[in-house]
Design an enzyme around this catalytic site. Structure first.
Site, PDB file in Angstrom:
ATOM      1  N   PHE A 155       0.811  -1.219   0.000  1.00 58.79           N
ATOM      2  CA  PHE A 155       0.000   0.000   0.000  1.00 58.79           C
ATOM      3  C   PHE A 155       0.842   1.266   0.000  1.00 58.79           C
ATOM      4  CE2 PHE A 155       0.898  -0.505   4.540  1.00 58.79           C
ATOM      5  CZ  PHE A 155       1.189   0.795   4.926  1.00 58.79           C
ATOM      6  N   LYS A 179      -1.178  -7.552  -9.067  1.00 58.55           N
ATOM      7  CA  LYS A 179      -2.148  -7.357  -7.993  1.00 58.55           C
ATOM      8  C   LYS A 179      -1.722  -6.153  -7.162  1.00 58.55           C
ATOM      9  CE  LYS A 179      -2.664  -8.710  -3.741  1.00 58.55           C
ATOM     10  NZ  LYS A 179      -3.475  -7.604  -3.163  1.00 58.55           N
ATOM     11  N   GLU A 182      -4.915  -3.946  -1.994  1.00 53.23           N
ATOM     12  CA  GLU A 182      -6.365  -3.739  -1.895  1.00 53.23           C
ATOM     13  C   GLU A 182      -6.700  -2.451  -1.149  1.00 53.23           C
ATOM     14  OE1 GLU A 182      -5.099  -6.567   1.443  1.00 53.23           O
ATOM     15  OE2 GLU A 182      -4.581  -6.145  -0.657  1.00 53.23           O
ATOM     16  N   CYS A 287       9.757   1.427   3.453  1.00 50.74           N
ATOM     17  CA  CYS A 287      10.669   0.341   3.821  1.00 50.74           C
ATOM     18  C   CYS A 287      12.099   0.843   3.963  1.00 50.74           C
ATOM     19  CB  CYS A 287      10.605  -0.793   2.801  1.00 50.74           C
ATOM     20  SG  CYS A 287      11.196  -0.339   1.161  1.00 50.74           S
ATOM     21  N   GLU A 387       9.445  -3.829  13.522  1.00 58.32           N
ATOM     22  CA  GLU A 387       9.348  -2.732  12.555  1.00 58.32           C
ATOM     23  C   GLU A 387       8.087  -1.933  12.887  1.00 58.32           C
ATOM     24  OE1 GLU A 387       9.517  -1.953   7.722  1.00 58.32           O
ATOM     25  OE2 GLU A 387       8.702  -3.854   8.463  1.00 58.32           O
TER      26      GLU A 387
END
Length: 504
Positions: A155, A179, A182, A287, A387
């Site tokens: 995302f 993909k 979502e 990240c 994290e």
């Protein structure tokens, strides 16, 4: 309120057509600043996902034999269209993800750089040749596409990560099933529209939607030869394990705990500004966010001043030009981040700046967490071992560079790190001894440009070949080696030889 409504549902993109799904289950996509539902994403049916893979398989035969020059020209048109639609892409990202408009444009631009590099991908696909390897024998190799490949996106970079994936793959001659997350599908759907407009043939790029079932379908579909993934540890390990068991290539970029080492001789003003920007930008949902700072020796005297760099940062809705930090993606993410801050306090750390439960005028329901600085952290605390993925900077202290390097190397993650110093000798020692895949010297977020590759390591990456650059081309291609023998004066023999052939 800067709110814009998109279409009621997000469509599939299969064989060059945008089509409504026949799904019975749908996922709400919410604006993280308002909780308004901006669209609904289908959990694609098995039949729809199979249709996408079969479309890609059917398109592969013609696309793979299309010249690399023609494929590059499609990318050249695509990069132009992305530039023209930058504002629309950024607006979609901000509404679905929450990051500020300037940061969303950066998201688009860093992906665009990979499209630009794909416009000249042919040199990276070149093989090798040795003439006269033996008498009248030549050997040469070349790279060929794999077939149908797939990408599973996170995302946090709705444009950049899809653009790390399909442009490299399709320019190498593969076809693709993508993909998107979502939670943030809008930018990917616009990119599909632009790719079609750029001339990408029907079936070469296909978009499906869903959650776990969709991921498992990609891992299991026999037509899919390779999977690219960026996201969290749990999903990344699952995809790598399931995909490789099914004989697929998998590259999986996962979690991170990126450390910055601050030496006493560093440029103080530039370093403190860099730390604040790298820790709190995009609400820490990168990240490559610099989430851990190790202050060495006398540099520890600067820690109180770090608070003054973070406090002026404005929290709010990303469409507002005055805002520096938007919301995190979901209420669950907000709760998890705030729980980790609370755990740090319980375990003995010092909350130098507390961003829990901020008040943002006009957006009472937003998933906001303010900049947070946690000092006196030890390596056994939850805020260090996990994290956080939020606007939180944890601070450790070290007496020497050697100790800072040992701290960084003992952490299981190896995505990125940085050192801040004005000593070339110290920087060289750090670069040589640090066991992390991407290192910045006086740069807090050392994400390589696409003429190189994204080279996270250790627990941050599973797979053998990295994203984009030459490594990306190698991931999406396979080598064919040909040995030829054309003898001018062939010696005739009446008997077949059964010994190992020797090339002399």
């Amino acid at each position: 309120r800067f709110i814009r409504r998109f279409s009621t549902t997000t469509q599939l993109f299969i064989n060059g057509e945008f089509k409504e799904s026949k799904a019975t289950q749908w996922i709400d996509v919410k604006n993280p600043a308002t909780q308004e539902v901006v669209t609904r994403v289908p959990e694609a049916t098995q039949e729809e996902m199979r249709e996408a893979v079969e479309a890609a398989q059917a398109a592969f035969k013609k696309w793979s034999t299309t010249s690399v020059s023609v494929r590059q020209r499609v990318m050249f048109k695509l990069q132009d269209l992305i530039r023209k639609h930058e504002d629309e892409l950024a607006e979609s990202i901000t509404i679905e993800n929450g990051k500020t408009i300037p940061d969303a444009k950066g998201d688009v631009f860093r992906g665009l750089e990979v499209v630009e590099s794909s416009c000249f991908i042919a040199p990276s696909m070149m093989g090798e040749t040795v003439e006269g390897l033996a008498q009248s024998v030549d050997t040469y190799s070349f790279r060929q596409p794999l077939g149908v490949c797939a990408g599973i996106c996170p995302f946090n970079f709705p444009a950049m990560i899809p653009l790390w994936m399909f442009p490299v793959a399709v320019t190498c001659g593969n076809t693709y099933v993508l993909k998107p997350s979502e939670k943030t599908p809008g930018a990917t759907m616009l990119l599909a529209k632009l790719a079609k407009e750029a001339g990408l043939p029907d079936g070469v790029l296909n978009i499906i939607h869903g959650a776990t079932d969709c991921v498992n379908f990609i891992c299991d579909a026999p037509e899919i030869k390779a999977i690219s993934f960026v996201g969290g540890d749990t999903a990344g390990k699952h995809i790598h394990s399931r995909g490789t068991k099914n004989g697929k290539r998998v590259q999986s970029n996962m979690g991170a705990k990126n450390h910055g080492t601050i030496m006493p001789d560093a440029d103080k003003e530039a370093t403190l500004n860099a730390l604040a920007g790298a820790a709190f930008g995009a609400a820490g949902q990168r990240c490559m966010a610099l989430s851990t700072a190790i202050f060495v020796g006398q540099a520890q005297e600067w820690i109180p001043e770090l608070k003054s760099r973070a406090e002026p940062l404005v929290l709010g809705y990303g469409m507002d030009s005055k805002v520096d930090i938007g919301p995190v993606i979901t209420p669950e993410s907000k709760a998890r981040i705030e729980n980790l801050i609370a755990s740090a306090e319980k375990q003995g750390a010092t909350i130098l700046l507390d961003g829990r439960n901020p008040k943002v005028d006009g957006f009472p329901d937003g998933n906001f967490v303010g900049p947070t600085i946690i000092d006196n952290v030890t390596q056994d605390m939850d805020c260090y071992t996990e994290e956080i993925f939020g606007p939180v900077l944890v601070i450790l202290r070290a007496d020497s560079m050697e100790e800072a390097i040992e701290m960084t190397n003992s952490n299981p993650y190896g995505n990125g790190c940085a050192v801040f110093t004005q000593s070339g000798a110290a920087a060289r020692k750090f670069v040589s001894e640090i066991d992390v895949g991407q290192v910045g010297v006086n740069l807090p977020i050392p994400v390589p440009l696409p003429m190189f590759s994204f080279t996270g390591s250790r627990a941050s990456f599973l797979g053998s070949t990295n994203f984009y650059g030459k490594s990306g081309v190698h991931f999406y291609t396979q080598v064919k080696t040909v040995t030829t023998s054309w003898k001018v004066d062939a010696t005739k023999s009446s008997k077949a030889s059964t010994t190992m052939p020797l090339l002399k």
